[in-house]
Design a protein around this motif. Structure first.
Motif, PDB file in Angstrom:
ATOM      1  N   LEU A  82     -59.035 -19.053  36.092  1.00  0.00           N
ATOM      2  CA  LEU A  82     -59.926 -18.378  37.032  1.00  0.00           C
ATOM      3  C   LEU A  82     -59.602 -18.784  38.463  1.00  0.00           C
ATOM      4  CD1 LEU A  82     -63.317 -18.898  35.145  1.00  0.00           C
ATOM      5  CD2 LEU A  82     -61.890 -16.850  35.140  1.00  0.00           C
ATOM      6  N   GLY A  83     -59.684 -17.817  39.386  1.00  0.00           N
ATOM      7  CA  GLY A  83     -59.449 -18.092  40.794  1.00  0.00           C
ATOM      8  C   GLY A  83     -58.036 -17.783  41.223  1.00  0.00           C
ATOM      9  N   ASN A  84     -57.827 -17.870  42.525  1.00  0.00           N
ATOM     10  CA  ASN A  84     -56.512 -17.617  43.115  1.00  0.00           C
ATOM     11  C   ASN A  84     -55.823 -18.954  43.383  1.00  0.00           C
ATOM     12  OD1 ASN A  84     -54.347 -17.041  44.898  1.00  0.00           O
ATOM     13  ND2 ASN A  84     -55.379 -15.202  45.632  1.00  0.00           N
ATOM     14  N   PRO A  85     -54.671 -19.207  42.765  1.00  0.00           N
ATOM     15  CA  PRO A  85     -54.032 -20.519  42.881  1.00  0.00           C
ATOM     16  C   PRO A  85     -53.239 -20.740  44.167  1.00  0.00           C
ATOM     17  CG  PRO A  85     -52.711 -19.113  41.478  1.00  0.00           C
ATOM     18  CD  PRO A  85     -53.946 -18.311  41.839  1.00  0.00           C
ATOM     19  N   ASP A  86     -53.411 -19.863  45.170  1.00  0.00           N
ATOM     20  CA  ASP A  86     -52.601 -19.998  46.384  1.00  0.00           C
ATOM     21  C   ASP A  86     -53.024 -21.167  47.266  1.00  0.00           C
ATOM     22  OD1 ASP A  86     -54.932 -19.125  47.579  1.00  0.00           O
ATOM     23  OD2 ASP A  86     -54.095 -17.285  48.417  1.00  0.00           O
ATOM     24  N   GLY A  87     -54.151 -21.799  46.935  1.00  0.00           N
ATOM     25  CA  GLY A  87     -54.602 -22.951  47.710  1.00  0.00           C
ATOM     26  C   GLY A  87     -55.267 -22.598  49.024  1.00  0.00           C
ATOM     27  N   LYS A  88     -55.419 -21.319  49.311  1.00  0.00           N
ATOM     28  CA  LYS A  88     -56.007 -20.883  50.578  1.00  0.00           C
ATOM     29  C   LYS A  88     -57.239 -19.998  50.379  1.00  0.00           C
ATOM     30  CE  LYS A  88     -51.410 -20.745  52.713  1.00  0.00           C
ATOM     31  NZ  LYS A  88     -50.404 -19.876  53.390  1.00  0.00           N
ATOM     32  N   THR A  89     -57.206 -19.169  49.354  1.00  0.00           N
ATOM     33  CA  THR A  89     -58.241 -18.174  49.155  1.00  0.00           C
ATOM     34  C   THR A  89     -59.462 -18.745  48.442  1.00  0.00           C
ATOM     35  OG1 THR A  89     -56.534 -16.468  48.973  1.00  0.00           O
ATOM     36  CG2 THR A  89     -58.749 -15.899  48.198  1.00  0.00           C
ATOM     37  N   VAL A 114     -60.191 -23.374  29.330  1.00  0.00           N
ATOM     38  CA  VAL A 114     -60.448 -22.696  30.598  1.00  0.00           C
ATOM     39  C   VAL A 114     -60.006 -23.614  31.722  1.00  0.00           C
ATOM     40  CG1 VAL A 114     -62.218 -21.828  32.180  1.00  0.00           C
ATOM     41  CG2 VAL A 114     -62.391 -21.328  29.743  1.00  0.00           C
ATOM     42  N   VAL A 115     -59.258 -23.079  32.672  1.00  0.00           N
ATOM     43  CA  VAL A 115     -58.815 -23.842  33.837  1.00  0.00           C
ATOM     44  C   VAL A 115     -59.167 -23.057  35.098  1.00  0.00           C
ATOM     45  CG1 VAL A 115     -56.887 -24.943  35.019  1.00  0.00           C
ATOM     46  CG2 VAL A 115     -56.883 -24.793  32.525  1.00  0.00           C
ATOM     47  N   ILE A 116     -59.910 -23.678  35.984  1.00  0.00           N
ATOM     48  CA  ILE A 116     -60.176 -23.060  37.284  1.00  0.00           C
ATOM     49  C   ILE A 116     -59.044 -23.488  38.208  1.00  0.00           C
ATOM     50  CG2 ILE A 116     -61.797 -22.825  39.195  1.00  0.00           C
ATOM     51  CD1 ILE A 116     -64.026 -23.501  37.252  1.00  0.00           C
ATOM     52  N   VAL A 117     -58.260 -22.531  38.673  1.00  0.00           N
ATOM     53  CA  VAL A 117     -57.030 -22.835  39.403  1.00  0.00           C
ATOM     54  C   VAL A 117     -57.150 -22.596  40.900  1.00  0.00           C
ATOM     55  CG1 VAL A 117     -55.565 -22.401  37.402  1.00  0.00           C
ATOM     56  CG2 VAL A 117     -56.106 -20.518  38.965  1.00  0.00           C
ATOM     57  N   ILE A 139     -62.735 -27.482  29.299  1.00  0.00           N
ATOM     58  CA  ILE A 139     -62.818 -26.815  30.595  1.00  0.00           C
ATOM     59  C   ILE A 139     -62.360 -27.804  31.661  1.00  0.00           C
ATOM     60  CG2 ILE A 139     -64.319 -25.719  32.299  1.00  0.00           C
ATOM     61  CD1 ILE A 139     -66.176 -24.913  30.090  1.00  0.00           C
ATOM     62  N   SER A 140     -61.439 -27.404  32.504  1.00  0.00           N
ATOM     63  CA  SER A 140     -60.972 -28.277  33.584  1.00  0.00           C
ATOM     64  C   SER A 140     -60.984 -27.522  34.906  1.00  0.00           C
ATOM     65  CB  SER A 140     -59.560 -28.805  33.285  1.00  0.00           C
ATOM     66  OG  SER A 140     -58.641 -27.750  33.094  1.00  0.00           O
ATOM     67  N   GLY A 141     -61.005 -28.280  35.988  1.00  0.00           N
ATOM     68  CA  GLY A 141     -61.016 -27.683  37.316  1.00  0.00           C
ATOM     69  C   GLY A 141     -62.393 -27.296  37.803  1.00  0.00           C
ATOM     70  N   LEU A 142     -63.450 -27.809  37.177  1.00  0.00           N
ATOM     71  CA  LEU A 142     -64.802 -27.445  37.597  1.00  0.00           C
ATOM     72  C   LEU A 142     -65.106 -27.867  39.028  1.00  0.00           C
ATOM     73  CD1 LEU A 142     -66.943 -28.177  34.391  1.00  0.00           C
ATOM     74  CD2 LEU A 142     -66.589 -25.961  35.490  1.00  0.00           C
ATOM     75  N   SER A 143     -64.360 -28.846  39.545  1.00  0.00           N
ATOM     76  CA  SER A 143     -64.580 -29.287  40.925  1.00  0.00           C
ATOM     77  C   SER A 143     -64.239 -28.189  41.931  1.00  0.00           C
ATOM     78  CB  SER A 143     -63.745 -30.535  41.223  1.00  0.00           C
ATOM     79  OG  SER A 143     -62.360 -30.273  41.045  1.00  0.00           O
ATOM     80  N   LEU A 144     -63.482 -27.173  41.498  1.00  0.00           N
ATOM     81  CA  LEU A 144     -63.127 -26.054  42.380  1.00  0.00           C
ATOM     82  C   LEU A 144     -64.206 -24.977  42.388  1.00  0.00           C
ATOM     83  CD1 LEU A 144     -59.327 -25.652  41.508  1.00  0.00           C
ATOM     84  CD2 LEU A 144     -60.316 -26.677  43.563  1.00  0.00           C
ATOM     85  N   ILE A 166     -67.460 -32.332  28.204  1.00  0.00           N
ATOM     86  CA  ILE A 166     -67.551 -31.637  29.484  1.00  0.00           C
ATOM     87  C   ILE A 166     -67.919 -32.631  30.565  1.00  0.00           C
ATOM     88  CG2 ILE A 166     -70.007 -31.037  29.310  1.00  0.00           C
ATOM     89  CD1 ILE A 166     -69.238 -28.291  30.491  1.00  0.00           C
ATOM     90  N   ASP A 167     -67.400 -32.399  31.756  1.00  0.00           N
ATOM     91  CA  ASP A 167     -67.709 -33.245  32.907  1.00  0.00           C
ATOM     92  C   ASP A 167     -68.535 -32.430  33.897  1.00  0.00           C
ATOM     93  OD1 ASP A 167     -67.868 -34.934  35.057  1.00  0.00           O
ATOM     94  OD2 ASP A 167     -65.714 -35.340  35.196  1.00  0.00           O
ATOM     95  N   LEU A 168     -69.857 -32.556  33.774  1.00  0.00           N
ATOM     96  CA  LEU A 168     -70.740 -31.817  34.673  1.00  0.00           C
ATOM     97  C   LEU A 168     -70.895 -32.501  36.019  1.00  0.00           C
ATOM     98  CD1 LEU A 168     -73.601 -30.572  32.308  1.00  0.00           C
ATOM     99  CD2 LEU A 168     -71.641 -29.299  33.187  1.00  0.00           C
ATOM    100  N   SER A 169     -70.380 -33.711  36.154  1.00  0.00           N
ATOM    101  CA  SER A 169     -70.459 -34.390  37.452  1.00  0.00           C
ATOM    102  C   SER A 169     -69.567 -33.711  38.479  1.00  0.00           C
ATOM    103  CB  SER A 169     -70.062 -35.862  37.315  1.00  0.00           C
ATOM    104  OG  SER A 169     -68.675 -36.009  37.056  1.00  0.00           O
ATOM    105  N   GLU A 170     -68.657 -32.850  38.008  1.00  0.00           N
ATOM    106  CA  GLU A 170     -67.741 -32.168  38.914  1.00  0.00           C
ATOM    107  C   GLU A 170     -68.387 -30.990  39.634  1.00  0.00           C
ATOM    108  OE1 GLU A 170     -64.273 -31.108  36.594  1.00  0.00           O
ATOM    109  OE2 GLU A 170     -63.246 -32.911  37.262  1.00  0.00           O
ATOM    110  N   ILE A 171     -69.534 -30.529  39.148  1.00  0.00           N
ATOM    111  CA  ILE A 171     -70.176 -29.404  39.813  1.00  0.00           C
ATOM    112  C   ILE A 171     -71.455 -29.854  40.513  1.00  0.00           C
ATOM    113  CG2 ILE A 171     -69.193 -27.707  38.235  1.00  0.00           C
ATOM    114  CD1 ILE A 171     -71.824 -27.540  36.814  1.00  0.00           C
ATOM    115  N   ASP A 172     -71.716 -29.238  41.637  1.00  0.00           N
ATOM    116  CA  ASP A 172     -72.860 -29.581  42.475  1.00  0.00           C
ATOM    117  C   ASP A 172     -74.105 -28.868  41.944  1.00  0.00           C
ATOM    118  OD1 ASP A 172     -74.732 -30.044  44.443  1.00  0.00           O
ATOM    119  OD2 ASP A 172     -73.396 -29.545  46.109  1.00  0.00           O
TER     120      ASP A 172
END
Length: 254
Positions: A82-89, A114-117, A139-144, A166-172
């Motif tokens: 999920l998401g745009n991996p360009d590092g800008k968008t 699932v990976v949020i990229v 699920i990884s990349g939840l910090s994004l 699951i690591d829910l500490s990664e999400i606000d």
């Protein structure tokens, strides 16, 4: 393993026949003898795991970029990115109140990870965002995933019956007002929670509960602090501790 070539140029590389070199990103580099010209040529064959079997793009109405890929070229073992991996968008996720608008749902029973990229800004409601993925294990990349303004996390992981940790500490979750059935019907045996995590209505399985690990089933009652086995909480007390406004919430893996 490092391959070293000393004093060799491309013009004097020995003729290779049916040789295969493995390159970066799982691409396969094939060396061909080029018998018609007497010169060696190199072509790159892209791994099937790098080619999405399905994808979607933002439509201006709250959908985000997504793509489904095979894992080890197995069409029954899929990864959702999920998401745009360009590092800008930064893509904006619209309100989610069900799984019907998730374009990846036709592959729900084959998605195992699932990976949020890329950066994703969530709306005030993330109901059912990852729910209904019956084979999802990780699920990884939840910090994004920016959920700083999200108030409703209800059913977010509902019916992910293979989800083991699951690591829910990664999400606000500082704005969370409801987490109704957020973790209902999961297979969790490990959960990491942070100082603003909220799961008091998440409906973790009540004690005693059964979970599977590697095909073996276990029965557990309550949760232990992974760094302090003496710190034990029943499921009910764990959910009560991680409630909005409770100052006893700590960064802990249970």
């Amino acid at each position: 393993m490092k391959l070293k070539l000393d004093k060799v140029t491309m013009s004097c590389v020995a003729v290779l026949s049916s040789a295969i070199l493995f390159g970066i990103n799982s691409n396969v580099v094939k060396a061909d003898s080029g018998s018609d010209t007497g010169q060696s040529t190199v072509s790159t064959v892209q791994s099937k795991d790098d080619i999405p079997i399905a994808s979607g793009v933002p439509d201006g109405y709250g959908s985000i970029s997504w793509a489904v890929y095979t894992t080890n070229e197995d069409t029954n073992n899929l990864q959702l990115r999920l998401g745009n991996p360009d590092g800008k968008t930064v893509e904006k996720l619209g309100q989610t109140t069900g799984t019907g608008n998730n374009g990846w749902m036709p592959y729900a029973n084959k998605i195992t990870s699932v990976v949020i990229v890329g950066d994703v800004k969530a709306n005030g409601v993330t109901q059912y965002l990852f729910s209904g993925l019956s084979r999802l294990q990780k699920i990884s990349g939840l910090s994004l995933l920016d959920t700083s303004e999200t108030t409703d996390f209800s059913y977010m992981f509902y019916d992910d019956t293979s989800l083991e940790s699951i690591d829910l500490s990664e999400i606000d979750m500082s704005s969370a007002k409801t987490t109704t059935n957020m973790l209902q019907n999961t297979n969790l045996s490990s959960i990491t929670l942070g100082k603003n995590s909220v799961i008091n209505k998440a409906n973790l399985s009540s004690d005693p509960f059964t979970y599977s690990d590697g095909g073996t089933y276990f029965t557990a009652s309550g949760w232990k602090d992974s760094s302090d086995a003496k710190n034990y909480l029943s499921t009910e007390l764990l959910m009560d501790r991680y409630a909005t406004g409770n100052t006893d919430r700590t960064q802990t893996t249970w």
